[in-house]
Design a protein around this motif. Sequence first.
Motif, short mmCIF file in Angstrom:
data_model
loop_
_atom_site.label_atom_id
_atom_site.label_comp_id
_atom_site.label_asym_id
_atom_site.label_seq_id
_atom_site.Cartn_x
_atom_site.Cartn_y
_atom_site.Cartn_z
N TRP A 7 0.79 -1.23 -0.16
CA TRP A 7 0.08 0.15 0.00
C TRP A 7 0.82 1.14 0.02
O TRP A 7 2.20 1.15 0.42
CB TRP A 7 -0.76 0.12 1.21
N GLU A 44 -7.40 1.65 -4.67
CA GLU A 44 -7.94 1.21 -3.39
C GLU A 44 -6.81 0.87 -2.19
O GLU A 44 -6.95 0.67 -1.40
CB GLU A 44 -8.48 -0.05 -3.68
N ILE A 55 -3.61 5.68 -0.21
CA ILE A 55 -4.28 6.60 1.03
C ILE A 55 -3.76 7.90 1.26
O ILE A 55 -2.67 7.89 1.66
CB ILE A 55 -4.93 6.04 2.19
N GLU A 56 -4.52 8.97 1.07
CA GLU A 56 -3.66 10.49 1.58
C GLU A 56 -4.31 10.58 3.00
O GLU A 56 -5.75 10.55 3.23
CB GLU A 56 -4.33 11.41 0.43
N VAL A 57 -3.41 10.82 3.82
CA VAL A 57 -3.92 11.15 5.30
C VAL A 57 -3.81 12.58 5.71
O VAL A 57 -3.94 13.19 6.78
CB VAL A 57 -3.32 10.39 6.36
N ALA A 108 -0.71 15.04 8.79
CA ALA A 108 -0.98 14.06 10.03
C ALA A 108 -0.39 13.05 10.16
O ALA A 108 -0.52 11.94 9.88
CB ALA A 108 -2.63 13.86 9.85
N GLU A 109 1.03 13.38 10.38
CA GLU A 109 2.03 12.07 10.38
C GLU A 109 1.75 11.15 11.52
O GLU A 109 1.67 10.01 11.22
CB GLU A 109 3.46 12.77 10.96
N GLN A 110 1.25 11.54 12.65
CA GLN A 110 1.05 10.55 13.75
C GLN A 110 -0.29 9.68 13.01
O GLN A 110 -0.07 8.25 13.41
CB GLN A 110 0.54 11.19 14.87
N ASN A 111 -1.24 10.16 12.75
CA ASN A 111 -2.32 9.39 12.28
C ASN A 111 -1.80 8.53 11.02
O ASN A 111 -1.95 7.27 10.91
CB ASN A 111 -3.38 10.21 11.56
N GLY A 159 0.19 5.70 12.37
CA GLY A 159 -0.82 4.76 13.11
C GLY A 159 -1.60 3.97 11.98
O GLY A 159 -1.97 2.58 12.26
N ILE A 160 -2.29 4.40 11.05
CA ILE A 160 -2.91 3.92 10.10
C ILE A 160 -2.15 2.71 9.30
O ILE A 160 -2.56 1.68 9.12
CB ILE A 160 -3.55 4.90 9.00
N ALA A 204 0.20 1.12 10.66
CA ALA A 204 0.24 -0.31 11.80
C ALA A 204 -1.09 -0.99 11.72
O ALA A 204 -1.08 -2.10 11.64
CB ALA A 204 0.29 0.60 13.11
N GLY A 205 -2.02 -0.46 11.61
CA GLY A 205 -3.49 -0.74 11.41
C GLY A 205 -3.31 -1.75 10.12
O GLY A 205 -4.02 -2.69 10.29
N LEU A 206 -2.74 -1.33 9.00
CA LEU A 206 -2.97 -1.94 7.87
C LEU A 206 -2.12 -3.18 7.90
O LEU A 206 -2.43 -4.27 7.62
CB LEU A 206 -2.54 -0.92 6.62
#
Lengths: 250, 306
Positions: free
Chosen positions: B20, B39, B42-44, B47-50, B53-54, B56-58
């Motif tokens: 990804w 798909e 992803i653009e966040v 917001a580096e922390q988010n 973290g995202i 990590a979730g992925l």
Amino acid sequence: MARTSDTHAGGALSLADIAAALYFRVLRWDVARPSWEDRDRVVLSKGHCVPALYGAFTELGLLGPEEPSQHLTTDSRLPGHANLKTPGIDATTGSLGHGLSIGVGMALAALADQRPFRTFVILGDGELQEGSCWEAAMSAGHYGLDGLTAIVDRNGYQARGDVDTEATIAVEPLADKWISFGWSARRIDGHDMAAVVDTLESVPFEPGKPSAVIADTVKGKGVSFLERGHDHYSRLTAEQAEVALQELGG
Amino acid sequence: MAILYPQVLHEIARANPTIWGVSVECWWFISGLASEFPERAIEVGIAEQNGVGIAAGLALCGKVPFVHGMVPFITMRSFEQVRTDIGYQHLNVKIVGAYSGGLEQGPWGCTHHGVEDAALMRLVPGMTVVLPADAWETEQAVRAIAALDGPAYIQLRGGELTPGGERSFQLGRASVLRPGGDVTIIACGALVSEALKAADMLAERGVSARLLNMHTVKPLDRDAVLSAAAETRALVTLEEHTIVGGLGSAVAEVLAERPSAPLRRLGLPDVFAKRTADRPELLETYGMTARHAAEAALELLDGRHA
């Protein structure tokens, strides 16, 4: 927990009813397959309250009946904060403010793969003072992640027992905040089991929006002296532990 | 001719459907991947922390995210997420310092200087840390970390190094750009080109300088360092980074545990590069050019250690 000092009994007890609702009723979960790819995910962002989950896991047979007493002991599978080394735990947490982002990542994976699993992130109310929670909330609202549910254990206290969260750094109005970030929000009594189950079973509240459940709870719920003290850390003497267990019906 | 990074990532993603691209305001870097696999892109936002973290979730759901941000911000603002969400769980996430590394932002000021990334990323147990010297080496390094099962950090680099001879790349092994027996210069990333010039200057003075391109700061090629200390009489490290905690410190750690040849670390001397000036001027001001490296080598050989 009586065997160790500095446990977070208050915050685990406030969460216990929600944990029970999740693990005994709401979650699509298989105790025989804790790594099942389509299981609902739970990120305990308030990782210090993991004893609430250890209790549920023990009841379900995922942990042995003697394991809870090994919480925080050397080389046990039950460290002080939620950790991947414990079966049933989906993310290692402990530093407040990280879990919702992790949940967003999981929800994004589910969406991309068109998998049915839901992601539940459990947060503390004091934890919402961490700005990183709101980065995550903003992104979830932006991406319309209706597979994601945040549960706020609104027990009203944080590190101090004598000063509540609102007097520390006010987090209210809470529902308004989530709604303004693009979430659908409901507020319930976190100890009214019918309300807890019904609410959690009806996520997403609105299609195309993540769901926030603000559960008003009591820190130390079920143990009279813990409810009165609002203690963040609890050092129970053997006598207090005896009383606590009796009050909890154990 | 090296291909552009977005194309490299796109090719890797085509071959591996779990890859990804996560962008922290660095969409161009994942635009290749995103054009074919939206798909998985992803653009966040800012917001580096988010973003970390995202990732990590992925990763906890079996994905291999490459998270792109500006060097100072993706390593500093989200350091805790890198260390705790990615490092502690040993997740297969790659942190990409896409631009704004070293002093390239020059007169834009120290807020945008990326001179702590190697030090910070090196602090994380289990993290692989790579600072390639040019576009060709960047491509090799990106492919290598994609094939690695574990967390990694890379500072992207463009341009073209001309060291002469055949080039090879192996993660964790220093590239010997010049053999030599008098003194050793160890460099990584943007200043490998300066180190090459320094070696050439020394050669003109009759001093044989071994040049090690230590692209992998972690795990460091300890054997190359110890051989250099045993076989040459002094070492100079050169990095576009503070001398505290980065390549120079990593080399010093190895040498201190096996006492040997004297070491001089060149880089930002534990100061902010506060002068409002462009990169070449900053390198000159803070003693990070080929001339400084050659002079340091000569001083050490002369027995002048201070």
